[in-house]
Design a protein around this motif. Structure first.
Motif, PDB file in Angstrom:
ATOM      1  N   PHE A 149     -26.105   3.718  42.722  1.00 50.34           N
ATOM      2  CA  PHE A 149     -25.698   2.596  41.859  1.00 50.34           C
ATOM      3  C   PHE A 149     -24.993   3.149  40.633  1.00 50.34           C
ATOM      4  N   THR A 150     -23.928   2.477  40.214  1.00 52.04           N
ATOM      5  CA  THR A 150     -23.400   2.789  38.879  1.00 52.04           C
ATOM      6  C   THR A 150     -24.267   1.969  37.925  1.00 52.04           C
ATOM      7  N   TRP A 151     -24.288   2.350  36.651  1.00 49.96           N
ATOM      8  CA  TRP A 151     -25.143   1.625  35.685  1.00 49.96           C
ATOM      9  C   TRP A 151     -24.687   0.181  35.556  1.00 49.96           C
ATOM     10  N   LYS A 152     -23.376  -0.017  35.683  1.00 46.78           N
ATOM     11  CA  LYS A 152     -22.821  -1.359  35.551  1.00 46.78           C
ATOM     12  C   LYS A 152     -23.284  -2.260  36.707  1.00 46.78           C
ATOM     13  N   ASP A 153     -23.367  -1.674  37.883  1.00 45.75           N
ATOM     14  CA  ASP A 153     -23.718  -2.474  39.073  1.00 45.75           C
ATOM     15  C   ASP A 153     -25.220  -2.645  39.271  1.00 45.75           C
ATOM     16  N   ALA A 154     -26.006  -1.864  38.558  1.00 43.06           N
ATOM     17  CA  ALA A 154     -27.453  -1.912  38.797  1.00 43.06           C
ATOM     18  C   ALA A 154     -28.036  -3.203  38.221  1.00 43.06           C
ATOM     19  N   ASP A 155     -28.489  -4.087  39.108  1.00 43.45           N
ATOM     20  CA  ASP A 155     -29.070  -5.351  38.648  1.00 43.45           C
ATOM     21  C   ASP A 155     -30.559  -5.172  38.350  1.00 43.45           C
ATOM     22  N   LEU A 156     -31.096  -4.037  38.752  1.00 41.86           N
ATOM     23  CA  LEU A 156     -32.517  -3.757  38.543  1.00 41.86           C
ATOM     24  C   LEU A 156     -32.656  -2.245  38.377  1.00 41.86           C
ATOM     25  N   LEU A 157     -33.633  -1.836  37.552  1.00 47.14           N
ATOM     26  CA  LEU A 157     -33.859  -0.395  37.389  1.00 47.14           C
ATOM     27  C   LEU A 157     -35.268  -0.042  37.842  1.00 47.14           C
ATOM     28  N   PRO A 158     -35.464   1.161  38.347  1.00 47.77           N
ATOM     29  CA  PRO A 158     -36.829   1.586  38.671  1.00 47.77           C
ATOM     30  C   PRO A 158     -37.726   1.444  37.435  1.00 47.77           C
ATOM     31  N   GLY A 159     -38.923   0.919  37.650  1.00 46.45           N
ATOM     32  CA  GLY A 159     -39.861   0.758  36.541  1.00 46.45           C
ATOM     33  C   GLY A 159     -39.847  -0.629  35.922  1.00 46.45           C
ATOM     34  N   GLU A 160     -38.777  -1.405  36.219  1.00 48.46           N
ATOM     35  CA  GLU A 160     -38.682  -2.732  35.616  1.00 48.46           C
ATOM     36  C   GLU A 160     -39.666  -3.721  36.228  1.00 48.46           C
ATOM     37  N   ASP A 161     -39.749  -3.721  37.539  1.00 46.63           N
ATOM     38  CA  ASP A 161     -40.702  -4.613  38.201  1.00 46.63           C
ATOM     39  C   ASP A 161     -42.122  -4.131  37.914  1.00 46.63           C
ATOM     40  N   ILE A 162     -43.053  -5.075  37.930  1.00 43.78           N
ATOM     41  CA  ILE A 162     -44.440  -4.733  37.601  1.00 43.78           C
ATOM     42  C   ILE A 162     -44.944  -3.581  38.459  1.00 43.78           C
ATOM     43  N   MET A 163     -45.410  -2.538  37.800  1.00 47.87           N
ATOM     44  CA  MET A 163     -46.009  -1.366  38.425  1.00 47.87           C
ATOM     45  C   MET A 163     -45.137  -0.656  39.447  1.00 47.87           C
ATOM     46  N   CYS A 164     -43.842  -0.815  39.318  1.00 48.10           N
ATOM     47  CA  CYS A 164     -42.914  -0.092  40.192  1.00 48.10           C
ATOM     48  C   CYS A 164     -43.045   1.401  39.903  1.00 48.10           C
ATOM     49  N   ARG A 165     -43.073   2.207  40.949  1.00 53.26           N
ATOM     50  CA  ARG A 165     -43.215   3.660  40.786  1.00 53.26           C
ATOM     51  C   ARG A 165     -41.955   4.413  41.199  1.00 53.26           C
ATOM     52  N   CYS A 166     -40.883   3.664  41.426  1.00 53.28           N
ATOM     53  CA  CYS A 166     -39.642   4.292  41.866  1.00 53.28           C
ATOM     54  C   CYS A 166     -39.045   5.154  40.743  1.00 53.28           C
ATOM     55  N   TRP A 167     -38.138   6.028  41.099  1.00 53.26           N
ATOM     56  CA  TRP A 167     -37.532   6.944  40.122  1.00 53.26           C
ATOM     57  C   TRP A 167     -36.092   7.220  40.534  1.00 53.26           C
ATOM     58  N   VAL A 168     -35.353   7.904  39.654  1.00 47.71           N
ATOM     59  CA  VAL A 168     -33.927   8.107  39.929  1.00 47.71           C
ATOM     60  C   VAL A 168     -33.522   9.581  39.947  1.00 47.71           C
ATOM     61  N   GLU A 169     -32.431   9.802  40.657  1.00 47.74           N
ATOM     62  CA  GLU A 169     -31.687  11.057  40.514  1.00 47.74           C
ATOM     63  C   GLU A 169     -30.388  10.627  39.850  1.00 47.74           C
ATOM     64  N   VAL A 170     -30.037  11.253  38.724  1.00 51.85           N
ATOM     65  CA  VAL A 170     -28.820  10.831  38.036  1.00 51.85           C
ATOM     66  C   VAL A 170     -27.669  11.798  38.265  1.00 51.85           C
ATOM     67  N   TYR A 171     -26.473  11.230  38.258  1.00 49.24           N
ATOM     68  CA  TYR A 171     -25.253  12.025  38.341  1.00 49.24           C
ATOM     69  C   TYR A 171     -24.695  12.140  36.935  1.00 49.24           C
ATOM     70  N   LEU A 172     -24.818  13.332  36.359  1.00 48.53           N
ATOM     71  CA  LEU A 172     -24.441  13.522  34.962  1.00 48.53           C
ATOM     72  C   LEU A 172     -22.933  13.473  34.736  1.00 48.53           C
ATOM     73  N   LYS A 173     -22.553  13.014  33.547  1.00 50.20           N
ATOM     74  CA  LYS A 173     -21.158  13.076  33.142  1.00 50.20           C
ATOM     75  C   LYS A 173     -20.798  14.545  32.940  1.00 50.20           C
ATOM     76  N   LYS A 174     -19.524  14.838  33.071  1.00 48.88           N
ATOM     77  CA  LYS A 174     -19.052  16.216  32.994  1.00 48.88           C
ATOM     78  C   LYS A 174     -19.523  16.933  31.729  1.00 48.88           C
ATOM     79  N   GLU A 175     -19.387  16.246  30.585  1.00 51.29           N
ATOM     80  CA  GLU A 175     -19.690  16.903  29.293  1.00 51.29           C
ATOM     81  C   GLU A 175     -21.186  17.157  29.082  1.00 51.29           C
ATOM     82  N   ILE A 176     -22.023  16.532  29.903  1.00 50.73           N
ATOM     83  CA  ILE A 176     -23.467  16.688  29.727  1.00 50.73           C
ATOM     84  C   ILE A 176     -24.011  17.839  30.575  1.00 50.73           C
ATOM     85  N   ARG A 177     -23.298  18.149  31.635  1.00 51.41           N
ATOM     86  CA  ARG A 177     -23.797  19.176  32.564  1.00 51.41           C
ATOM     87  C   ARG A 177     -24.074  20.489  31.876  1.00 51.41           C
ATOM     88  N   LYS A 178     -25.181  21.086  32.215  1.00 52.31           N
ATOM     89  CA  LYS A 178     -25.582  22.349  31.576  1.00 52.31           C
ATOM     90  C   LYS A 178     -24.779  23.519  32.133  1.00 52.31           C
TER      91      LYS A 178
END
Ligand SMILES: [Zn+2]
Length: 186
Positions: free
Chosen positions: A157-186
């Motif tokens: 999901f892009t952040w713009k398209d995400a209508d729901l995030l992990p953790g938003e629903d009650i007691m959701c235990r889902c998690w994310v792998e993020v794709y970092l922007k170029k300037e953030i990459r270590k």
């Protein structure tokens, strides 16, 4: 693209649950709760959670980042204040219930998990989304995962398209792998 997994341990939700259970025990024993004290403890746990999570991909800089992290804490403290009020009323109404203690403590345990999830979702929305282009949804993979979240498993999901995030629903235990922007990459 650089991918970082923002999976968390259960340590922080466990600590939050303990704080809320201790608050509930005081209520059960007709003892006063000091909200200032509870806020201090909760803030410590939540800041540790969001800062450590951020440090998985970018070092924490107090000047640059502190206010954003504090904002997440403040949001959760409002919910906790409401929860304490609700729990106070519920306990007073159910003093005769034989299962009162068990139920009240169990409820606080679950509330701790819920607050952790909400803080995680806020952390993603307010902090991680600025540093990354999107995320892959991950479930914990057991049989208690909601079917609607199972459907999202491994989806990008892009952040713009995400209508729901992990953790938003009650007691959701889902998690994310993020794709970092170029300037953030270590
Ligand atoms: Zn979920």
């Amino acid at each position: 693209m650089n991918k970082v997994d923002l999976k968390y341990s259960l340590d922080h939700e466990y600590r939050l649950s303990k704080i809320l259970q201790s608050m509930t025990l005081s209520l059960l024993n007709h003892k006063e709760n000091d909200f200032q004290e509870i806020s201090k403890e909760v803030s410590k746990v939540l800041l540790d959670f969001t800062i450590k999570s951020q440090e998985k991909y970018k070092s924490f800089d107090a000047e640059r980042d502190k206010e954003k992290h504090l904002e997440i804490v403040r949001e959760q403290l409002i919910k906790i204040k409401r929860y304490i009020n609700a729990q106070t009323k519920w306990i007073e109404k159910n003093r005769d219930n034989k299962e009162l203690k068990k139920k009240a403590l169990r409820h606080s345990e679950l509330k701790g998990r819920d607050i952790k999830g909400n803080a995680y979702a806020a952390f993603l929305k307010d902090i991680v989304s600025k540093d990354s282009v999107g995320f892959v949804w991950n479930t914990v993979g057991d049989d208690r995962v909601r079917p609607e979240h199972e459907d999202r498993d491994q989806e990008f999901f892009t952040w713009k398209d995400a209508d729901l995030l992990p953790g938003e629903d009650i007691m959701c235990r889902c998690w994310v792998e993020v794709y970092l922007k170029k300037e953030i990459r270590k």
